[in-house]
Design an enzyme around this catalytic site. Structure first.
Site, mmCIF file in Angstrom:
data_model
loop_
_atom_site.group_PDB
_atom_site.id
_atom_site.type_symbol
_atom_site.label_atom_id
_atom_site.label_comp_id
_atom_site.label_asym_id
_atom_site.label_seq_id
_atom_site.Cartn_x
_atom_site.Cartn_y
_atom_site.Cartn_z
ATOM 1 N N HIS A 149 0.808 -1.219 0.000
ATOM 2 C CA HIS A 149 0.000 0.000 0.000
ATOM 3 C C HIS A 149 0.842 1.270 0.000
ATOM 4 O O HIS A 149 0.384 2.325 -0.458
ATOM 5 C CB HIS A 149 -0.939 -0.004 1.206
ATOM 6 C CG HIS A 149 -2.246 0.686 0.956
ATOM 7 N ND1 HIS A 149 -2.340 1.926 0.353
ATOM 8 C CD2 HIS A 149 -3.520 0.310 1.215
ATOM 9 C CE1 HIS A 149 -3.621 2.280 0.267
ATOM 10 N NE2 HIS A 149 -4.349 1.322 0.786
ATOM 11 N N ASP A 382 -9.033 -7.935 -17.636
ATOM 12 C CA ASP A 382 -9.410 -8.883 -18.690
ATOM 13 C C ASP A 382 -8.141 -9.352 -19.397
ATOM 14 O O ASP A 382 -7.435 -8.561 -20.020
ATOM 15 C CB ASP A 382 -10.356 -8.189 -19.677
ATOM 16 C CG ASP A 382 -10.821 -9.101 -20.801
ATOM 17 O OD1 ASP A 382 -10.392 -10.274 -20.858
ATOM 18 O OD2 ASP A 382 -11.617 -8.625 -21.638
#
Length: 436
Positions: A149, A382
């Site tokens: 993070h 994708d």
């Protein structure tokens, strides 16, 4: 579900040009990086067959890393001891694994410890990104992804994941990230319009003198992560109810309305004293506040902290909680972000402050922390065979840390992952779908 690791290796960026960039450069952590969580975050994707071979996924990741070099680097320090991201191209962890069953047999993927076997470990890791590709006998592929993070927030991380998918399909990576973390210059003279001590920062000496004390009884209580699904109709009803006292004003957002509902239901389930104060930590994206493009890569988040007495939160109707949330988020505006930049640039080191963001706590009660992924393109990853049919956070059994994200059903409904003490769960379930 027994996951068998087939291989684990480091992969590095691949560059089109003959001469790769130097590996001695570094990027100083920006003002917003220094205040965020110092930890890895993990997410889980699942794809139906046919799915691309490992080679395609590996080559695509190498290409994406050449555009997002920070992920292939390491955290370190400059000559002055300040935290930086070393652009040394040391690479990311790439794990291939398998399971001797179909994904349907392992379904549903509920938030439980079994999810931890679908991605690399989160602690004691040098790599800033890790990927685990797990094949099932049916041909389904589960992608476990972890990212540090300190390098980037959820928005930037999801942009990187989309870029990985584009590269796997042989497409041009677009849009390109904005890498400059030095754009947040303090004003001269600085203007500390807001108090940031006790909000984003706390005094290091006070933290050592008064460390977090967890109630012994709480340590003995089991924490379960409960997944809740909210349909479009329920969301419309809760939004109408939350906004019913707004008059001619703009209705509250779906997120504000749902969070107001969850805040009240969770608080009721916890059976807290009416005189206790409860607050919610809500992430606020600074890109629109500071007129920066969505392509900015790094952390650019501060937090809103609506709070209320328990008795008021439960006695007043839903619009009361929704207004508290809305007003707190609105206050974290452009001026607040600029005040924060001035504060970090002039006060943090002088006053020996540390960030309040901390995922090492196991219990947040009576408070909540809410991570909303509703506006991030996580689900757009994708690889060429379509978007995932499952997307979810990993298993984070931190009581009170709530994740809200679009349902993988894809109809606009929402899923919430809510960690609670097991003995509070029946009360939560009883009231979860009750609109008061």
């Amino acid at each position: 579900m027994k996951v068998r690791e087939e291989s684990s290796r480091i992969i590095k960026p691949s560059y089109d040009e003959d001469s790769p960039p130097p590996t001695t450069n570094y990027i100083p952590l920006g003002v917003f990086d220094k205040v965020t969580y110092n930890t890895h975050i993990a997410v889980i994707y699942a794809y139906r067959p046919p799915t691309p071979p490992y080679t395609t996924l590996e080559l695509g990741l190498q290409k994406a890393l050449s555009v997002y070099r920070e992920w292939a680097g390491r955290l370190g320090q400059d000559d002055n001891g300040d935290p930086v991201i070393l652009l040394n191209d040391e690479g990311v962890r790439f794990v291939e694994a398998s399971v001797d069953s179909t994904l349907n047999q392992a379904m549903p993927l509920k938030p439980s410890e079994s999810l931890l076997s679908l991605h690399p470990r989160l602690k004691g890791v040098l790599e800033l990104v890790q990927v685990q590709l797990t094949r099932f006998t049916c041909g389904a592929l589960v992608v476990g992804f972890t990212a540090h993070h300190l390098v980037a927030d959820g928005h930037s991380t999801s942009n990187f994941l989309v870029a990985w998918g584009q590269a796997c399909q042989g497409l041009e990576i677009t849009p390109l990230p904005l890498h400059d973390r030095a754009i947040f210059s303090p004003r001269n003279p600085p203007h500390f319009e807001f108090d940031h001590t006790g909000v984003e920062f706390m005094n290091k000496k006070v933290d050592k003198l008064y460390p977090l004390v967890t109630n012994f009884m709480d340590q003995e209580r089991e924490i379960v992560v409960h997944k809740v699904h909210f349909t479009l109709q329920f969301l419309a009803n809760i939004k109408a109810k939350a906004s019913s006292m707004n008059g001619s004003n703009k209705p509250y957002s779906t997120f504000e309305s749902l969070l107001a509902h969850l805040w009240r239901v969770i608080t009721k389930a916890r059976a807290l004293s009416g005189l206790e104060t409860t607050q919610v930590r809500i992430s606020v994206n600074g890109r629109s506040r500071l007129n920066l493009p969505n392509e900015y890569f790094g952390n650019l988040v501060l937090w809103a902290f609506p709070r209320a007495k328990v008795k008021d939160l439960l006695r007043e109707p839903l619009p009361y909680a929704a207004k508290l949330i809305h007003d707190a988020v609105v206050k974290v505006d452009k001026n607040y972000f600029k005040s924060f930049i001035d504060f970090v640039s002039n006060k943090v080191e002088d006053e020996d402050l540390i960030a309040t963001a901390d995922m090492n706590k196991s219990v947040l009660c009576p408070n909540l922390e809410v991570d909303s992924w509703l506006n991030f393109p996580f689900c757009d990853l994708d690889f060429g065979g379509g978007c995932p049919y499952i997307f979810m956070p990993s298993y984070f059994p931190i009581e009170g840390m709530v994740f809200i994200l679009p349902s993988f059903i894809g109809d606009g409904s929402i899923d919430a992952f809510i960690p609670l003490f097991e003995d509070n769960l029946p009360n939560f379930k009883q009231n979860c779908y009750s609109i008061e």
